[in-house]
Enzyme design. Structure first.
Site, short mmCIF file in Angstrom:
data_model
loop_
_atom_site.label_atom_id
_atom_site.label_comp_id
_atom_site.label_asym_id
_atom_site.label_seq_id
_atom_site.Cartn_x
_atom_site.Cartn_y
_atom_site.Cartn_z
N MET A 1 0.84 -1.16 0.00
CA MET A 1 0.00 0.00 0.00
C MET A 1 0.89 1.24 0.00
O MET A 1 1.47 1.59 1.02
CB MET A 1 -0.90 -0.05 1.24
CG MET A 1 -1.42 1.28 1.66
SD MET A 1 -2.53 1.24 3.07
CE MET A 1 -1.49 0.67 4.37
N PRO A 2 1.02 1.91 -1.13
CA PRO A 2 1.84 3.13 -1.18
C PRO A 2 1.14 4.31 -0.50
O PRO A 2 -0.07 4.48 -0.63
CB PRO A 2 2.01 3.40 -2.67
CG PRO A 2 1.35 2.31 -3.40
CD PRO A 2 0.57 1.50 -2.43
N ILE A 3 1.93 5.08 0.20
CA ILE A 3 1.47 6.35 0.77
C ILE A 3 2.43 7.41 0.25
O ILE A 3 3.63 7.34 0.50
CB ILE A 3 1.48 6.32 2.30
CG1 ILE A 3 0.57 5.21 2.82
CG2 ILE A 3 1.05 7.69 2.85
CD1 ILE A 3 0.67 4.98 4.31
#
Length: 79
Positions: free
Chosen positions: A1-3
Site C-alpha cells: 500500500m503506497p502512501i
C-alpha cells in the site's frame, strides 16, 4: 500500500490565489496514483496521496526563508 506525501508552498498559481485549487489537487492525486499503477502495478484503491500546503514563511531554501532566497536569484531571461 503506497502512501505518497506531497508538500507544496501555500502560494497558488495565479494572481490573487494563496493555495493550490481543489481541481489542481485532484489532478495531482490522479497523476501520482496512475504513475504508481503504471510503474509498480499498485492498484488505485490501495494508493494514498496526502497533499500538505506549507505557509511560505515556514519554508526555507539555501539557509534562508524562501522569499529571501528567491530575491537573490537572477532575473529570468526572456527567450
Amino acid at each position: 500500500m503506497p502512501i505518497v506525501n506531497i508538500q507544496v508552498t501555500r502560494e497558488g498559481n495565479t494572481p490573487g490565489t494563496n493555495s493550490v485549487t481543489a481541481e489542481e489537487k485532484a489532478r495531482i492525486i490522479a497523476g501520482v496514483s496512475n504513475v504508481l499503477l503504471e510503474v509498480l502495478n499498485k492498484p488505485l484503491a490501495s494508493t494514498f496521496v496526502v497533499i500538505e500546503e506549507i505557509d511560505l514563511e515556514n519554508w526555507g531554501w539555501g539557509g534562508l526563508p524562501v522569499e529571501e532566497y528567491r530575491k537573490q536569484l537572477p532575473a529570468a531571461k526572456p527567450s
